[in-house]
Write a protein that holds these residues in place. Structure first.
Motif, PDB file in Angstrom:
ATOM      1  N   TYR A   1       0.721  -1.202  -0.111  1.00  0.00           N
ATOM      2  CA  TYR A   1       0.109  -0.087  -0.041  1.00  0.00           C
ATOM      3  C   TYR A   1       0.767   1.284  -0.043  1.00  0.00           C
ATOM      4  CZ  TYR A   1      -3.207   3.418   2.627  1.00  0.00           C
ATOM      5  OH  TYR A   1      -3.793   4.449   2.948  1.00  0.00           O
ATOM      6  N   GLY A   2       1.731   1.195   0.863  1.00  0.00           N
ATOM      7  CA  GLY A   2       2.820   2.514   1.071  1.00  0.00           C
ATOM      8  C   GLY A   2       3.565   2.705  -0.443  1.00  0.00           C
ATOM      9  N   MET A   3       4.145   1.403  -0.918  1.00  0.00           N
ATOM     10  CA  MET A   3       4.877   1.648  -2.018  1.00  0.00           C
ATOM     11  C   MET A   3       4.290   2.230  -3.364  1.00  0.00           C
ATOM     12  SD  MET A   3       7.506  -1.582  -1.932  1.00  0.00           S
ATOM     13  CE  MET A   3       8.240  -1.277  -3.293  1.00  0.00           C
ATOM     14  N   ALA A   4       2.874   1.690  -3.325  1.00  0.00           N
ATOM     15  CA  ALA A   4       2.021   2.277  -4.403  1.00  0.00           C
ATOM     16  C   ALA A   4       1.893   3.671  -4.242  1.00  0.00           C
ATOM     17  CB  ALA A   4       0.548   1.525  -4.278  1.00  0.00           C
ATOM     18  N   LEU A   5       1.547   4.209  -2.934  1.00  0.00           N
ATOM     19  CA  LEU A   5       1.508   5.410  -2.564  1.00  0.00           C
ATOM     20  C   LEU A   5       2.622   6.396  -3.063  1.00  0.00           C
ATOM     21  CD1 LEU A   5      -0.175   7.735  -1.184  1.00  0.00           C
ATOM     22  CD2 LEU A   5       0.356   6.809   1.043  1.00  0.00           C
ATOM     23  N   GLY A   6       3.799   5.956  -2.568  1.00  0.00           N
ATOM     24  CA  GLY A   6       5.001   6.523  -2.636  1.00  0.00           C
ATOM     25  C   GLY A   6       5.187   6.712  -4.317  1.00  0.00           C
ATOM     26  N   ALA A  53      -3.721   0.986  -8.101  1.00  0.00           N
ATOM     27  CA  ALA A  53      -3.034  -0.084  -7.172  1.00  0.00           C
ATOM     28  C   ALA A  53      -3.085   0.406  -5.766  1.00  0.00           C
ATOM     29  CB  ALA A  53      -1.510  -0.388  -7.555  1.00  0.00           C
ATOM     30  N   TYR A  54      -3.067   1.513  -5.460  1.00  0.00           N
ATOM     31  CA  TYR A  54      -3.160   2.112  -4.025  1.00  0.00           C
ATOM     32  C   TYR A  54      -4.399   1.794  -3.392  1.00  0.00           C
ATOM     33  CZ  TYR A  54      -4.322   5.759  -0.512  1.00  0.00           C
ATOM     34  OH  TYR A  54      -4.697   6.264   0.572  1.00  0.00           O
ATOM     35  N   ILE A  55      -5.612   1.986  -4.227  1.00  0.00           N
ATOM     36  CA  ILE A  55      -6.846   1.808  -3.778  1.00  0.00           C
ATOM     37  C   ILE A  55      -7.232   0.056  -3.740  1.00  0.00           C
ATOM     38  CG2 ILE A  55      -9.217   1.678  -4.505  1.00  0.00           C
ATOM     39  CD1 ILE A  55      -8.595   4.354  -6.115  1.00  0.00           C
ATOM     40  N   GLY A  81      -5.127  -0.878  -0.485  1.00  0.00           N
ATOM     41  CA  GLY A  81      -5.874  -0.231   0.549  1.00  0.00           C
ATOM     42  C   GLY A  81      -6.806  -1.105   0.837  1.00  0.00           C
ATOM     43  N   LYS A  82      -7.632  -1.842   0.045  1.00  0.00           N
ATOM     44  CA  LYS A  82      -8.668  -2.560   0.703  1.00  0.00           C
ATOM     45  C   LYS A  82      -8.167  -3.403   1.365  1.00  0.00           C
ATOM     46  CE  LYS A  82     -11.406  -2.206  -3.540  1.00  0.00           C
ATOM     47  NZ  LYS A  82     -12.616  -1.360  -2.950  1.00  0.00           N
ATOM     48  N   LYS A  83      -7.026  -4.271   1.423  1.00  0.00           N
ATOM     49  CA  LYS A  83      -6.339  -5.173   2.147  1.00  0.00           C
ATOM     50  C   LYS A  83      -6.165  -4.756   3.820  1.00  0.00           C
ATOM     51  CE  LYS A  83      -5.935  -8.143  -1.318  1.00  0.00           C
ATOM     52  NZ  LYS A  83      -6.723  -9.472  -1.271  1.00  0.00           N
ATOM     53  N   VAL A  84      -6.339  -3.588   3.813  1.00  0.00           N
ATOM     54  CA  VAL A  84      -5.891  -2.660   5.206  1.00  0.00           C
ATOM     55  C   VAL A  84      -7.175  -1.922   5.738  1.00  0.00           C
ATOM     56  CG1 VAL A  84      -3.516  -2.732   4.875  1.00  0.00           C
ATOM     57  CG2 VAL A  84      -4.737  -0.738   4.146  1.00  0.00           C
ATOM     58  N   GLY A  85      -8.342  -2.264   4.826  1.00  0.00           N
ATOM     59  CA  GLY A  85      -9.507  -1.245   5.151  1.00  0.00           C
ATOM     60  C   GLY A  85     -10.227  -1.617   6.791  1.00  0.00           C
ATOM     61  N   HIS A  86      -9.763  -2.515   7.219  1.00  0.00           N
ATOM     62  CA  HIS A  86     -10.266  -2.996   8.586  1.00  0.00           C
ATOM     63  C   HIS A  86      -9.536  -2.202   9.421  1.00  0.00           C
ATOM     64  CE1 HIS A  86      -6.904  -5.959   7.577  1.00  0.00           C
ATOM     65  NE2 HIS A  86      -6.675  -5.943   8.923  1.00  0.00           N
ATOM     66  N   ARG A 125     -13.209   5.115  -2.679  1.00  0.00           N
ATOM     67  CA  ARG A 125     -12.022   5.176  -1.889  1.00  0.00           C
ATOM     68  C   ARG A 125     -12.301   5.202  -0.546  1.00  0.00           C
ATOM     69  NH1 ARG A 125     -10.000  10.088  -4.987  1.00  0.00           N
ATOM     70  NH2 ARG A 125     -12.124  10.485  -5.357  1.00  0.00           N
ATOM     71  N   GLY A 126     -11.109   4.744   0.186  1.00  0.00           N
ATOM     72  CA  GLY A 126     -11.276   4.791   1.668  1.00  0.00           C
ATOM     73  C   GLY A 126     -11.084   6.148   2.215  1.00  0.00           C
ATOM     74  N   PRO A 127     -11.261   6.399   3.439  1.00  0.00           N
ATOM     75  CA  PRO A 127     -11.010   7.576   4.179  1.00  0.00           C
ATOM     76  C   PRO A 127      -9.597   8.227   4.042  1.00  0.00           C
ATOM     77  CG  PRO A 127     -11.173   5.730   5.853  1.00  0.00           C
ATOM     78  CD  PRO A 127     -11.706   5.336   4.431  1.00  0.00           C
ATOM     79  N   ALA A 128      -9.632   9.401   3.698  1.00  0.00           N
ATOM     80  CA  ALA A 128      -8.284  10.067   3.780  1.00  0.00           C
ATOM     81  C   ALA A 128      -7.515   9.907   2.453  1.00  0.00           C
ATOM     82  CB  ALA A 128      -7.477   9.791   5.049  1.00  0.00           C
ATOM     83  N   ASP A 129      -8.057   9.221   1.416  1.00  0.00           N
ATOM     84  CA  ASP A 129      -7.333   8.981   0.415  1.00  0.00           C
ATOM     85  C   ASP A 129      -6.989  10.102  -0.513  1.00  0.00           C
ATOM     86  OD1 ASP A 129      -7.442   6.353   0.245  1.00  0.00           O
ATOM     87  OD2 ASP A 129      -9.339   5.939  -0.984  1.00  0.00           O
TER      88      ASP A 129
END
Length: 296
Positions: A76-81, A161-163, A166-171, A288-292
């Motif tokens: 998630y972070g690598m996609a964001l970066g 990819a980030y989205i 991100g679903k994997k850490v949505g919990h 998208r999740g919060p704070a996207d």
């Protein structure tokens, strides 16, 4: 309807508007660092200090983290970066509003491919026409720098990819996942900035400027979004957030002295319509999740 009730209804809308405007202002001022430390150095400052701000705000070490979640956060972070890296690379050669509009094709593609509603074909048509007017195709190849467009499309792919990651850490709590995700993003992009800009990144005035940009483009938007998400449905939030390309284009005019053609404004309007329509009609899991929105 009492004035207090009207104010209660207006608060989340004003919060989203404030978040989008803060992002636009932060990115516009970040672009002014390009002559001093380049786009790579600017990305390093923006993402690095954003991670520091969010670590201080959310203190993610308070929550336990499983190995599976840690691995998901790395992706998630690598996609964001990478998304930030490519987005700022695109800003070197194409206008801010155009870059955001192109980048928006990433989350829209995720929404389209995860939905089977017929109405989505209308939003897809809007997006395709809008992007067709923006991309340097055929005789219009001179209107936009092809390299900048390619970086914008790369940022769109990374946003998609980030989205998905991100679903994997949505919990996880939004503050937990975003703070750790941005930390991983900083680990990904800061070496590129150090390699490109070197000791210029350590000048006090550069550090102070980068710290301010990170605060405006991260700490303020995420705080406002949390206020909005507590009071708005995901669809309403998505519709409001679709203002971002227009706000970016306006900030480009006011802060960066960038001027768009009539066709480019029309293209941005079409992309915004596609984003707003997709958000309004999509199923909850496609949003998208919060704070996207802090990721730009």
């Amino acid at each position: 309807m009492t004035s207090s009730h009207r104010w209660a209804q207006a608060v989340p809308l004003l919060a989203v508007l404030g978040s989008v405007v803060a992002l636009g202002i932060g990115t516009s001022f970040a672009k002014q660092l390009f002559p001093l430390v380049g786009s790579l150095g600017t990305t390093a400052l923006r993402v690095g200090f954003s991670a520091c701000w969010l670590l201080l705000i959310w203190r993610p070490w308070r929550w336990a983290l499983s190995k599976a979640d840690a691995l998901s956060l790395v992706r998630y972070g690598m996609a964001l970066g990478c998304m930030n890296l490519m987005f700022y690379q695109s800003l070197r050669t194409i206008p801010f509003g155009v870059a955001v509009a192109i980048e928006f094709s990433g989350p829209m593609a995720v929404a389209f491919f995860t939905s089977r509603q017929r109405i989505d074909y209308l939003w897809l048509a809007f997006a395709v026409v809008g992007l067709g007017l923006l991309l340097p195709l055929g005789h219009d190849i001179a209107t936009l720098n092809p390299e900048g467009v390619m970086f914008g499309l790369g940022a769109a792919i990374c946003w998609a990819a980030y989205i998905l990651f991100g679903k994997k850490v949505g919990h996880l709590h939004a503050g937990h996942s975003v703070a750790l995700g941005l930390t991983m993003a900083a680990i990904t992009v800061v070496p590129f900035g150090v390699w490109h800009a070197g000791s210029a990144l350590l000048k006090p005035e550069i550090l102070l400027y980068g710290l301010g940009v990170a605060a405006v483009s991260s700490a303020i938007p995420i705080s406002l979004e949390m206020v909005a998400l507590q009071r708005l449905t995901p669809a309403a939030f998505g519709v409001m957030a679709s203002m971002e390309p227009a706000v970016a284009a306006l900030m480009g005019v006011l802060v960066l002295d960038e001027h768009l053609t009539g066709l480019q404004w029309l293209a941005i309007l079409l992309v915004m319509s596609a984003a707003a329509g997709s958000a309004a009609t999509a199923k909850p899991e496609t949003h998208r999740g919060p704070a996207d929105e802090i990721v730009q």
